[in-house]
Enzyme design. Structure first.
Site, PDB file in Angstrom:
ATOM      1  N   ASP A  19     -15.695   0.249   3.162  1.00 52.08           N
ATOM      2  CA  ASP A  19     -15.522   0.246   4.610  1.00 52.08           C
ATOM      3  C   ASP A  19     -14.641  -0.935   5.015  1.00 52.08           C
ATOM      4  O   ASP A  19     -14.961  -1.653   5.955  1.00 52.08           O
ATOM      5  CB  ASP A  19     -16.899   0.166   5.287  1.00 52.08           C
ATOM      6  CG  ASP A  19     -16.839   0.588   6.751  1.00 52.08           C
ATOM      7  OD1 ASP A  19     -15.828   1.204   7.150  1.00 52.08           O
ATOM      8  OD2 ASP A  19     -17.787   0.298   7.498  1.00 52.08           O
ATOM      9  N   ILE A  64     -23.635 -13.474  17.190  1.00 50.02           N
ATOM     10  CA  ILE A  64     -22.180 -13.544  17.021  1.00 50.02           C
ATOM     11  C   ILE A  64     -21.576 -12.173  17.301  1.00 50.02           C
ATOM     12  O   ILE A  64     -20.519 -12.039  17.884  1.00 50.02           O
ATOM     13  CB  ILE A  64     -21.797 -13.958  15.578  1.00 50.02           C
ATOM     14  CG1 ILE A  64     -22.448 -15.279  15.184  1.00 50.02           C
ATOM     15  CG2 ILE A  64     -20.289 -14.043  15.440  1.00 50.02           C
ATOM     16  CD1 ILE A  64     -22.266 -15.631  13.712  1.00 50.02           C
ATOM     17  N   GLY A  65     -22.254 -11.158  16.861  1.00 50.90           N
ATOM     18  CA  GLY A  65     -21.724  -9.818  17.095  1.00 50.90           C
ATOM     19  C   GLY A  65     -22.618  -8.759  16.512  1.00 50.90           C
ATOM     20  O   GLY A  65     -23.630  -9.054  15.878  1.00 50.90           O
ATOM     21  N   LYS A 108     -27.255 -11.983   8.830  1.00 51.97           N
ATOM     22  CA  LYS A 108     -27.086 -10.547   9.077  1.00 51.97           C
ATOM     23  C   LYS A 108     -28.487  -9.954   9.110  1.00 51.97           C
ATOM     24  O   LYS A 108     -29.242 -10.115   8.155  1.00 51.97           O
ATOM     25  CB  LYS A 108     -26.239  -9.953   7.952  1.00 51.97           C
ATOM     26  CG  LYS A 108     -25.657  -8.651   8.322  1.00 51.97           C
ATOM     27  CD  LYS A 108     -24.360  -8.383   7.601  1.00 51.97           C
ATOM     28  CE  LYS A 108     -23.276  -8.267   8.625  1.00 51.97           C
ATOM     29  NZ  LYS A 108     -22.124  -7.620   8.397  1.00 51.97           N
ATOM     30  N   THR A 121     -21.653  -2.463  12.176  1.00 51.64           N
ATOM     31  CA  THR A 121     -21.986  -1.047  12.055  1.00 51.64           C
ATOM     32  C   THR A 121     -23.480  -0.843  11.881  1.00 51.64           C
ATOM     33  O   THR A 121     -24.069   0.052  12.453  1.00 51.64           O
ATOM     34  CB  THR A 121     -21.261  -0.466  10.821  1.00 51.64           C
ATOM     35  OG1 THR A 121     -19.982  -1.091  10.732  1.00 51.64           O
ATOM     36  CG2 THR A 121     -21.090   1.013  10.914  1.00 51.64           C
ATOM     37  N   PHE A 122     -24.096  -1.684  11.073  1.00 51.47           N
ATOM     38  CA  PHE A 122     -25.509  -1.429  10.779  1.00 51.47           C
ATOM     39  C   PHE A 122     -26.380  -2.658  10.946  1.00 51.47           C
ATOM     40  O   PHE A 122     -27.538  -2.658  10.582  1.00 51.47           O
ATOM     41  CB  PHE A 122     -25.654  -0.886   9.354  1.00 51.47           C
ATOM     42  CG  PHE A 122     -24.965  -1.737   8.325  1.00 51.47           C
ATOM     43  CD1 PHE A 122     -25.614  -2.834   7.789  1.00 51.47           C
ATOM     44  CD2 PHE A 122     -23.670  -1.468   7.927  1.00 51.47           C
ATOM     45  CE1 PHE A 122     -24.979  -3.636   6.865  1.00 51.47           C
ATOM     46  CE2 PHE A 122     -23.028  -2.265   7.002  1.00 51.47           C
ATOM     47  CZ  PHE A 122     -23.683  -3.360   6.473  1.00 51.47           C
ATOM     48  N   ALA A 123     -25.829  -3.741  11.481  1.00 50.13           N
ATOM     49  CA  ALA A 123     -26.622  -4.964  11.577  1.00 50.13           C
ATOM     50  C   ALA A 123     -26.144  -5.837  12.719  1.00 50.13           C
ATOM     51  O   ALA A 123     -25.004  -5.755  13.163  1.00 50.13           O
ATOM     52  CB  ALA A 123     -26.518  -5.737  10.282  1.00 50.13           C
ATOM     53  N   LYS A 124     -27.072  -6.686  13.148  1.00 55.69           N
ATOM     54  CA  LYS A 124     -26.737  -7.702  14.144  1.00 55.69           C
ATOM     55  C   LYS A 124     -26.392  -8.962  13.370  1.00 55.69           C
ATOM     56  O   LYS A 124     -27.007  -9.226  12.336  1.00 55.69           O
ATOM     57  CB  LYS A 124     -27.970  -7.936  15.006  1.00 55.69           C
ATOM     58  CG  LYS A 124     -27.688  -8.627  16.296  1.00 55.69           C
ATOM     59  CD  LYS A 124     -28.949  -8.731  17.110  1.00 55.69           C
ATOM     60  CE  LYS A 124     -28.784  -8.036  18.442  1.00 55.69           C
ATOM     61  NZ  LYS A 124     -29.901  -8.160  19.312  1.00 55.69           N
ATOM     62  N   VAL A 125     -25.412  -9.743  13.823  1.00 64.50           N
ATOM     63  CA  VAL A 125     -25.083 -10.994  13.142  1.00 64.50           C
ATOM     64  C   VAL A 125     -25.371 -12.153  14.092  1.00 64.50           C
ATOM     65  O   VAL A 125     -24.907 -12.151  15.230  1.00 64.50           O
ATOM     66  CB  VAL A 125     -23.595 -11.025  12.710  1.00 64.50           C
ATOM     67  CG1 VAL A 125     -23.296 -12.288  11.916  1.00 64.50           C
ATOM     68  CG2 VAL A 125     -23.233  -9.802  11.892  1.00 64.50           C
TER      69      VAL A 125
END
Ligand code: 3AM
Length: 357
Positions: free
Chosen positions: A136, A19-20, A42, A23-27
């Site tokens: 954040d 999906i995208g 995540k 900052t610190f993870a792939k979803v």
């Protein structure tokens, strides 16, 4: 027609497209193969999380988030560990990001902005009351469900990009400068609650104005503007909205308005309905313990299965690069670029600037 299709499984989840990248993870999109329910996965690097100075805090916050069932907070269902990765299984939110509304349609009417802001404050207030801070808050963390309800994502996870030093306060070197509070940027340590509130103020400003309160192509100038809260309200803002924004965007965290005070504010209170939801404390936290213990016995295996599948005409078209409709919906540019290439919409970059590293 038949074609090899690789299916990837993580435990009971069948993993789909990305999906995208945050900052610190792939979803990634995934589906619970037992219930058919869609989820968002995540995916974090286990090494990075476990070696992180804040592993204990992250574990505590993830455990707290698992207990939270607030209508305006993305649900965290469970946490799974494989040999090298941590998978956080989240409610899949289908309506896209709140700020796409601004990008597509421009600024909001005060009533509409107020309703989203009320939901945002409810989510933030609830998580703060349980000792979880976001740290954040920014456009990509504000999602909408199919009924246009606001869902805040990444509560309890942003600690991953933070450091706690001996003074017990948080320090940050990265983040989203446009939405970050002055005390976050000057790195003398900050309190998560007042810093989150500042970001809510910036978000409210963008909803009502259609552009950022603090912006400058030069990073030093941007920092300067934020540190003294140098911003100008657009002339169309009502006096009471302007008053509230000014009280939130107070550069001094000690005198900045607090959430209990916001709940009493005249502009905020209009048409306010406190959220109704059930609290449950029967949630099992063994999965969170297991992932952070890093013991092999709890690892799930990531399986790749090659399956011959039958494809229909639509699937065939979408597999073909030249005809892939998905290509039109370019992540950076947005579909509007294709549909109305000559129209000057508010540029997404202008309200989400620096959010991606
Ligand atoms: O890359 P973009 O900005 O399109 O909206 C989030 C972001 O999309 C999406 O994943 C990307 C990286 O954060 N996202 C995050 N959590 C999600 C969820 N629970 C989600 N989309 C749906 N459901």
């Amino acid at each position: 027609m038949s074609q090899q299709k690789i299916k990837r499984h993580v435990g009971k989840y069948e993993v789909g497209r990305t999906i995208g990248e945050g900052t610190f993870a792939k979803v990634k999109f995934a589906r619970n193969s037992e219930t058919g329910e869609p989820v968002a996965l995540k995916i974090l690097d286990k090494d990075k999380v476990l070696k992180h100075k804040m592993a204990e805090q992250i574990k505590r916050e993830i455990a707290t988030m698992k207990l939270i069932r607030h209508p305006n907070v993305v649900r965290l269902y469970e946490v799974i560990g494989s040999k090298t990765k941590i998978f956080i299984v989240l409610e899949f939110v289908t309506g896209g990001e709140l700020f796409d509304k601004i990008v597509n349609h421009g600024r909001m009417r005060e009533d509409e902005a107020r309703s989203f802001f009320q939901q945002l404050i409810n989510a933030v207030d609830y998580c703060h009351s349980r000792g979880v801070y976001h740290r954040d808050l920014k456009p990509e963390n504000l999602l909408l469900d199919a009924y246009d309800n606001l869902k805040v994502s990444d509560f309890g996870l942003s600690a991953l990009s933070q450091q706690v030093r001996e003074d017990g306060l948080l320090h940050t070197t990265c983040g989203t400068p446009n939405y970050a509070a002055p005390e976050v940027l000057n790195d003398r340590g900050y309190d998560g609650a007042t810093a989150d509130l500042w970001s809510c103020g910036v978000i409210l400003f963008v909803l009502l104005a259609g552009y950022l309160p603090f912006d400058d192509s030069n990073l030093m100038n941007l920092y300067k503007k934020i540190s003294v809260a140098e911003f100008t309200c657009p002339p169309w803002l009502s006096f009471s909205a302007m008053k509230l924004i000014t009280r939130i965007l107070d550069p001094n965290p000690m005198t900045r308005i607090t959430i209990p005070e916001i709940l009493q504010d005249e502009w905020f209170k209009k048409d306010y309905k406190p959220p109704v939801f059930e609290e449950k404390d029967d949630t099992n936290l063994d999965d969170v313990e297991a992932v952070f213990k890093d013991s092999e016995e709890h690892h799930v295996t990531e399986k790749r299965e090659e399956q011959p599948t039958t494809m229909n005409a639509f699937e065939l078209i979408s597999m073909s690069k030249g005809l892939n409709l998905g290509n039109l919906f370019d992540a950076e540019q947005g579909p509007w670029r294709f549909i109305f290439p000559y129209m000057h919409f508010i540029d997404k970059q202008r309200i989400t600037r620096f959010e991606r590293k």
